[in-house]
Design an enzyme around this catalytic site. Structure first.
Site, mmCIF file in Angstrom:
data_model
loop_
_atom_site.group_PDB
_atom_site.id
_atom_site.type_symbol
_atom_site.label_atom_id
_atom_site.label_comp_id
_atom_site.label_asym_id
_atom_site.label_seq_id
_atom_site.Cartn_x
_atom_site.Cartn_y
_atom_site.Cartn_z
ATOM 1 C CG MET A 1 -2.112 0.883 1.097
ATOM 2 S SD MET A 1 -3.291 0.454 2.377
ATOM 3 C CE MET A 1 -3.732 -1.227 1.902
ATOM 4 N N PRO A 2 2.081 1.203 0.538
ATOM 5 C CG PRO A 2 3.843 0.758 1.973
ATOM 6 C CD PRO A 2 2.812 0.085 1.116
ATOM 7 C CE1 TYR A 3 3.615 7.750 -5.451
ATOM 8 C CE2 TYR A 3 4.178 9.362 -3.762
ATOM 9 C CZ TYR A 3 4.118 8.977 -5.096
ATOM 10 O OH TYR A 3 4.583 9.841 -6.063
#
Lengths: 84, 84, 84, 84, 84, 84
Positions: free
Chosen positions: F1-3
């Site tokens: 999910m991280p960016y």
């Protein structure tokens, strides 16, 4: 028209007046340098926890602690020096 | 695939439902306009303190205070008007 | 007052009209959802090279190539199917 | 330690000297206001196409065109005025 | 010289040690891949509330809740299965 | 999910393979450290002109030029040394 984002570490010592000075100063700077209307120039400031900021691979939390310990040792050895 | 970041001022009145409406709405908009699969489209929302946001060189905190004072004065002078 | 940044891959097919539709759409959405004056709402769009965008650890350049090859194979095997 | 990102529209008229003045000026400002060591302060400048920047829901490309057309009309009507 | 920003959801379980591992790891990776001096490489980590992060148009708060409900149901039906 | 967003200077020497190594490496790192599913983890890389990047108030263009001149002088004086 420009948009400016300033990220600084959150270390409990940046006052509302300092933030205002940053907003005013950067807006004036850009108006002066680019000869742009700054009526809609937006500045946002992010304050980032020292655990969440790293330089050269080291968290700022550790950089600050190391600096404190070094200062404490120097102060200690100075006192020692005065004694002898 | 797109990534969207929305920055708004944190003024204590944006509900979870409004944030959901922003996430849904911007995702649908981009899917409609760009004809892209939005399955992995990411939206993040940053809420920024009004001290940390400036427009035209003025912190939003001051813009809000000035607007309140102006509204209060107008309301005052209206009452005055009603009396005479 | 909000600020919105939209990042999309640069794949040579996003027209000026589509960008305008994104700018108009996201501005209207935020005005509708947050009941904010959007006169100074800023939207910026970044177009990012497919070599410079990764999902799940894979550059989009490779994801696109794999999709094309798969489509080509399927089209090929369909033709084969028609012959037999 | 701070990090600053400045986004401006790419309109073919920002020189290397102006960018240098922005970098120097914002670094000095932050050093003066926050009393921070700025040796590792980073500034990045993004130049954004006028098609990719919107204010109040309108692309800057259109805002610029409208301003030019208005200026041209006014200049035209002034000449007309001189004739009569 | 590079600058890295990592955005993750704030879910109460990322420790100071994990953040340090991210800062160290990403700094080493960039030094190894780009053969760059990383002495002034900056990493910042943003932790974003799950209400403020959406994927595919759905807030992460809802994605997490749905996953929990699904897990609870499966656990329930397994117990049911054991009984019969 | 991280960016994750990685900003590097655009100096004509970062290959597609290096970008792929950054995307793969940072995705693996985050998966390992945070024990997160990285299927939808997004990485973007921005390449920034050396005129548009400053450190300690000095554009990288000038830092690079100064380093070259210093290297040239040292090489020159070495040759001189060999002669005598």
């Amino acid at each position: 028209m420009p948009y400016v984002n300033i990220k600084i570490t959150k270390e409990g010592n940046v006052t509302r007046e300092q933030k205002k000075a940053l907003i005013e100063g950067v807006t004036k700077l850009i108006g002066d340098v680019l000869h742009k209307n700054t009526k809609s120039l937006v500045v946002t400031i992010d304050e980032v926890d020292t655990d969440n900021w790293g330089i050269g691979g080291v968290p700022v939390t550790e950089i600050r602690r190391a600096a404190k310990e070094k200062a404490a040792k120097e102060s200690e050895s100075e006192k020692g020096g005065n004694v002898s």
